[in-house]
Design a protein around this motif. Structure first.
Motif, PDB file in Angstrom:
ATOM      1  N   ARG A   1       0.837  -1.204   0.000  1.00  0.00           N
ATOM      2  CA  ARG A   1       0.000   0.000   0.000  1.00  0.00           C
ATOM      3  C   ARG A   1       0.870   1.252   0.000  1.00  0.00           C
ATOM      4  NH1 ARG A   1      -0.276   4.389   3.826  1.00  0.00           N
ATOM      5  NH2 ARG A   1      -2.415   5.110   4.015  1.00  0.00           N
ATOM      6  N   ASN A   2       1.927   1.271   0.808  1.00  0.00           N
ATOM      7  CA  ASN A   2       2.796   2.445   0.888  1.00  0.00           C
ATOM      8  C   ASN A   2       3.547   2.684  -0.413  1.00  0.00           C
ATOM      9  OD1 ASN A   2       1.976   2.801   3.528  1.00  0.00           O
ATOM     10  ND2 ASN A   2       3.765   1.788   4.407  1.00  0.00           N
ATOM     11  N   GLN A   3       3.976   1.611  -1.081  1.00  0.00           N
ATOM     12  CA  GLN A   3       4.678   1.763  -2.364  1.00  0.00           C
ATOM     13  C   GLN A   3       3.754   2.371  -3.415  1.00  0.00           C
ATOM     14  OE1 GLN A   3       5.854  -2.474  -2.423  1.00  0.00           O
ATOM     15  NE2 GLN A   3       7.918  -1.766  -2.930  1.00  0.00           N
ATOM     16  N   VAL A   4       2.527   1.872  -3.483  1.00  0.00           N
ATOM     17  CA  VAL A   4       1.562   2.391  -4.457  1.00  0.00           C
ATOM     18  C   VAL A   4       1.249   3.847  -4.151  1.00  0.00           C
ATOM     19  CG1 VAL A   4      -0.813   2.192  -5.296  1.00  0.00           C
ATOM     20  CG2 VAL A   4       0.575   0.139  -5.007  1.00  0.00           C
TER      21      VAL A   4
ATOM     22  N   ASP B   1      -4.557   4.614  -7.805  1.00  0.00           N
ATOM     23  CA  ASP B   1      -4.051   3.545  -6.938  1.00  0.00           C
ATOM     24  C   ASP B   1      -4.495   2.181  -7.442  1.00  0.00           C
ATOM     25  OD1 ASP B   1      -3.288   4.917  -3.896  1.00  0.00           O
ATOM     26  OD2 ASP B   1      -4.429   6.107  -5.327  1.00  0.00           O
ATOM     27  N   ASP B   2      -5.747   2.095  -7.894  1.00  0.00           N
ATOM     28  CA  ASP B   2      -6.285   0.820  -8.355  1.00  0.00           C
ATOM     29  C   ASP B   2      -5.551   0.339  -9.599  1.00  0.00           C
ATOM     30  OD1 ASP B   2      -8.265  -1.292  -8.067  1.00  0.00           O
ATOM     31  OD2 ASP B   2      -9.138  -0.529  -9.918  1.00  0.00           O
ATOM     32  N   ALA B   3      -5.393   1.224 -10.591  1.00  0.00           N
ATOM     33  CA  ALA B   3      -4.719   0.834 -11.830  1.00  0.00           C
ATOM     34  C   ALA B   3      -3.271   0.442 -11.576  1.00  0.00           C
ATOM     35  CB  ALA B   3      -4.795   1.983 -12.845  1.00  0.00           C
ATOM     36  N   ILE B   4      -2.604   1.186 -10.714  1.00  0.00           N
ATOM     37  CA  ILE B   4      -1.183   0.938 -10.476  1.00  0.00           C
ATOM     38  C   ILE B   4      -0.967  -0.330  -9.656  1.00  0.00           C
ATOM     39  CG2 ILE B   4       0.853   1.855  -9.277  1.00  0.00           C
ATOM     40  CD1 ILE B   4      -0.252   4.660 -10.212  1.00  0.00           C
ATOM     41  N   SER B   5      -1.838  -0.595  -8.685  1.00  0.00           N
ATOM     42  CA  SER B   5      -1.693  -1.828  -7.910  1.00  0.00           C
ATOM     43  C   SER B   5      -1.951  -3.051  -8.788  1.00  0.00           C
ATOM     44  CB  SER B   5      -2.647  -1.826  -6.712  1.00  0.00           C
ATOM     45  OG  SER B   5      -3.999  -1.733  -7.118  1.00  0.00           O
ATOM     46  N   ARG B   6      -2.917  -2.939  -9.707  1.00  0.00           N
ATOM     47  CA  ARG B   6      -3.164  -4.044 -10.641  1.00  0.00           C
ATOM     48  C   ARG B   6      -1.952  -4.271 -11.539  1.00  0.00           C
ATOM     49  NH1 ARG B   6      -8.529  -5.659 -11.066  1.00  0.00           N
ATOM     50  NH2 ARG B   6      -9.946  -4.415  -9.769  1.00  0.00           N
ATOM     51  N   LEU B   7      -1.364  -3.191 -12.024  1.00  0.00           N
ATOM     52  CA  LEU B   7      -0.194  -3.309 -12.874  1.00  0.00           C
ATOM     53  C   LEU B   7       0.966  -3.951 -12.117  1.00  0.00           C
ATOM     54  CD1 LEU B   7       1.337  -2.698 -15.493  1.00  0.00           C
ATOM     55  CD2 LEU B   7       1.845  -0.432 -14.569  1.00  0.00           C
ATOM     56  N   ALA B   8       1.177  -3.547 -10.867  1.00  0.00           N
ATOM     57  CA  ALA B   8       2.269  -4.110 -10.076  1.00  0.00           C
ATOM     58  C   ALA B   8       2.104  -5.616  -9.902  1.00  0.00           C
ATOM     59  CB  ALA B   8       2.333  -3.417  -8.711  1.00  0.00           C
ATOM     60  N   VAL B   9       0.868  -6.064  -9.672  1.00  0.00           N
ATOM     61  CA  VAL B   9       0.616  -7.498  -9.509  1.00  0.00           C
ATOM     62  C   VAL B   9       0.852  -8.244 -10.815  1.00  0.00           C
ATOM     63  CG1 VAL B   9      -1.183  -9.213  -9.077  1.00  0.00           C
ATOM     64  CG2 VAL B   9      -0.944  -7.249  -7.551  1.00  0.00           C
ATOM     65  N   VAL B  10       0.395  -7.666 -11.937  1.00  0.00           N
ATOM     66  CA  VAL B  10       0.601  -8.298 -13.244  1.00  0.00           C
ATOM     67  C   VAL B  10       2.096  -8.423 -13.537  1.00  0.00           C
ATOM     68  CG1 VAL B  10       0.402  -7.907 -15.737  1.00  0.00           C
ATOM     69  CG2 VAL B  10      -1.610  -7.711 -14.273  1.00  0.00           C
ATOM     70  N   LEU B  11       2.849  -7.354 -13.290  1.00  0.00           N
ATOM     71  CA  LEU B  11       4.289  -7.390 -13.541  1.00  0.00           C
ATOM     72  C   LEU B  11       4.982  -8.372 -12.607  1.00  0.00           C
ATOM     73  CD1 LEU B  11       4.932  -3.566 -14.028  1.00  0.00           C
ATOM     74  CD2 LEU B  11       4.953  -5.334 -15.807  1.00  0.00           C
ATOM     75  N   GLU B  12       4.493  -8.466 -11.382  1.00  0.00           N
ATOM     76  CA  GLU B  12       5.067  -9.405 -10.428  1.00  0.00           C
ATOM     77  C   GLU B  12       4.820 -10.843 -10.871  1.00  0.00           C
ATOM     78  OE1 GLU B  12       5.374  -9.299  -5.640  1.00  0.00           O
ATOM     79  OE2 GLU B  12       3.335  -9.464  -6.424  1.00  0.00           O
ATOM     80  N   HIS B  13       3.630 -11.102 -11.430  1.00  0.00           N
ATOM     81  CA  HIS B  13       3.299 -12.428 -11.941  1.00  0.00           C
ATOM     82  C   HIS B  13       4.057 -12.727 -13.230  1.00  0.00           C
ATOM     83  CE1 HIS B  13      -0.088 -14.133  -9.534  1.00  0.00           C
ATOM     84  NE2 HIS B  13      -0.180 -12.881  -9.124  1.00  0.00           N
ATOM     85  N   GLY B  14       4.472 -11.670 -13.943  1.00  0.00           N
ATOM     86  CA  GLY B  14       5.149 -11.856 -15.221  1.00  0.00           C
ATOM     87  C   GLY B  14       4.234 -12.364 -16.301  1.00  0.00           C
ATOM     88  N   SER B  15       2.920 -12.101 -16.149  1.00  0.00           N
ATOM     89  CA  SER B  15       1.945 -12.595 -17.123  1.00  0.00           C
ATOM     90  C   SER B  15       0.840 -11.578 -17.322  1.00  0.00           C
ATOM     91  CB  SER B  15       1.340 -13.927 -16.640  1.00  0.00           C
ATOM     92  OG  SER B  15       0.269 -14.327 -17.476  1.00  0.00           O
ATOM     93  N   LEU B  16       0.679 -11.118 -18.558  1.00  0.00           N
ATOM     94  CA  LEU B  16      -0.379 -10.161 -18.874  1.00  0.00           C
ATOM     95  C   LEU B  16      -1.754 -10.814 -18.778  1.00  0.00           C
ATOM     96  CD1 LEU B  16      -0.861  -7.243 -19.755  1.00  0.00           C
ATOM     97  CD2 LEU B  16      -0.736  -8.007 -22.132  1.00  0.00           C
ATOM     98  N   SER B  17      -1.796 -12.135 -18.881  1.00  0.00           N
ATOM     99  CA  SER B  17      -3.078 -12.837 -18.831  1.00  0.00           C
ATOM    100  C   SER B  17      -3.495 -13.188 -17.405  1.00  0.00           C
ATOM    101  CB  SER B  17      -3.023 -14.118 -19.677  1.00  0.00           C
ATOM    102  OG  SER B  17      -1.988 -14.966 -19.241  1.00  0.00           O
ATOM    103  N   ALA B  18      -2.698 -12.771 -16.415  1.00  0.00           N
ATOM    104  CA  ALA B  18      -3.069 -13.017 -15.017  1.00  0.00           C
ATOM    105  C   ALA B  18      -4.331 -12.240 -14.685  1.00  0.00           C
ATOM    106  CB  ALA B  18      -1.929 -12.614 -14.083  1.00  0.00           C
ATOM    107  N   LYS B  19      -5.343 -12.910 -14.156  1.00  0.00           N
ATOM    108  CA  LYS B  19      -6.597 -12.239 -13.819  1.00  0.00           C
ATOM    109  C   LYS B  19      -6.468 -11.643 -12.418  1.00  0.00           C
ATOM    110  CE  LYS B  19     -11.611 -12.706 -13.918  1.00  0.00           C
ATOM    111  NZ  LYS B  19     -11.740 -11.513 -14.741  1.00  0.00           N
TER     112      LYS B  19
END
Length: 403
Positions: free
Chosen positions: A163-166, A192-210
């Motif tokens: 949360r603090n990073q976002v 915050d919502d868009a950026i947290s979603r992006l961080a999770v997608v990048l962390e997963h390394g998959s654009l198809s991660a839901k």
């Protein structure tokens, strides 16, 4: 956590806020978002001497400080009314002769006896003491689960590294934007919502991660920081977009979906090791202005580039704009739409700047070339077109998963 309950009158509470003894907006709180009609109804309830929910306050006895945990919007409404920022609506149902007689009056215009009664209205106070660091945020999260708070606003109470990073990168983004807009604001923590979603997608390394609200909540609760490299990349992408917005060169019509896609495209394509790619600002300006139906700030060189495209390439580029628009305005969170928007951005840059596809996406080249050809020959039938788009998304998913 120890809980103390008491009561105080409105005037005493307001004076405490004005004197700085009660912080009405600590960093886990959201901004003032109540619309005026909701504020008017709260004042109406107070004038009727109806029940108003308790204010929750976090007390730090060591620092002699108090912060509002829950009830900020109610207190902001009271402060606004007492500052004469809006008037009483005496027509609210069920009608009351006493309230009807006050219709149109502001706080300073109230009869002395009515203003005195308003000032004496008792507010229940719940003070939290002897708590662990995570307990106040957890309580805020639970108190607001059944209210109209957005998922992002609820997650903001889960104080921890994610949360603090976002929050950090969003604060810098808003500072870079200044008074400029990219098409929507952060009023309900949309950034915050868009950026947290992006961080999770990048962390997963998959654009198809839901990525769902529940999965984001779990990630925030986990507490493990997002990798520094990911947050730095997101910050760089945000800075690039904020710089273009501050220059006023692009038609501002981004939403959460299109912002997410542009940020992902920048992080995925414009890495520090990227070579031979066109300037991001040039491509962003052409794509965004063209899809908005505006040629604002498209210079002569860029105009020549567009006009010199072969007919088939121009048709494919226009289809990229059309699909991106469609998939940014509807079905924005489904995986197919996310993949198609990313494919459109990759095809667009390959069409406008052939031969500049970086070595990083070498394995995608054949998919991009095939997709451009298919985009130039999309069927007009709605059903057939939908099937073709689904096929394009599936092929792109395979290409990006094998990079």
């Amino acid at each position: 956590m120890r809980v103390d309950q008491s009561s105080t009158d409105i005037l005493s509470l307001v004076e405490k806020i004005r004197d700085g003894r009660l912080d009405i907006q600590p960093d886990f709180q959201r901004g003032q978002v109540w619309p005026e009609p909701k504020k008017v109804r709260l004042i109406d309830s107070i004038l009727r001497e109806w029940y108003v929910p308790a204010i929750h306050i976090v007390v730090n006895d060591d620092l002699d400080s108090e912060e509002v945990l829950d009830g900020q919007q109610r207190l902001q409404a009271v402060l606004s009314f007492m500052a004469d920022e809006f008037a009483i609506d005496g027509r609210i149902e069920p009608t009351d002769d006493r309230i009807s007689a006050l219709h149109g009056m502001k706080y300073s215009q109230l009869p002395d006896r009515v203003r005195a009664r308003f000032n004496r209205f008792p507010i229940s106070i719940i003070r939290l003491r002897d708590y662990t660091s995570e307990e106040p945020g957890e309580l805020f999260f639970r108190l607001n689960q059944l209210t109209a708070l957005t998922a992002a606003e609820q997650r903001n109470a889960l104080v921890g590294a994610p949360r603090n990073q976002v929050r950090f990168v969003v604060d810098h983004f808003e500072h870079d934007l200044g008074s400029r807009s990219i098409g929507f604001s952060n009023a309900r923590m949309n950034f915050d919502d868009a950026i947290s979603r992006l961080a999770v997608v990048l962390e997963h390394g998959s654009l198809s991660a839901k990525v769902t609200a529940s999965s984001l909540e779990r990630r925030y609760r986990h507490g493990k920081p997002f990798p520094d490299e990911i947050m730095r990349s997101i910050s760089q992408a945000l800075h690039a977009i904020a710089s273009l917005a501050s220059e006023g060169k692009v038609a501002a019509r981004l939403n959460k979906a299109s912002l997410f896609s542009w940020l992902y495209f920048y992080v995925d394509t414009y890495s520090p090791n990227a070579h031979f790619l066109p300037d991001f600002s040039s491509y962003y300006l052409i794509f965004e202005n063209m899809r908005s139906g505006s040629r604002k700030s498209i210079d002569d060189q860029q105009d020549l580039l567009l006009s010199s495209l072969p007919t088939s390439q121009r048709g494919a580029f226009n289809e990229s704009l059309s699909i991106f628009n469609d998939r940014a305005s509807s079905r924005v969170n489904d995986v197919t739409s996310v993949l198609l928007r990313d494919l459109c951005l990759n095809c667009g840059i390959a069409i406008l700047y052939p031969g500049t596809v970086d070595w990083q996406i070498y394995e995608r080249r054949s998919t991009i070339r095939d997709s451009i050809e298919r985009l130039g020959n999309l069927p007009s039938d709605v059903g057939e077109r939908a099937m073709e788009e689904a096929l394009l998304a599936k092929r792109w998913e395979l290409a990006v998963e094998t990079r």
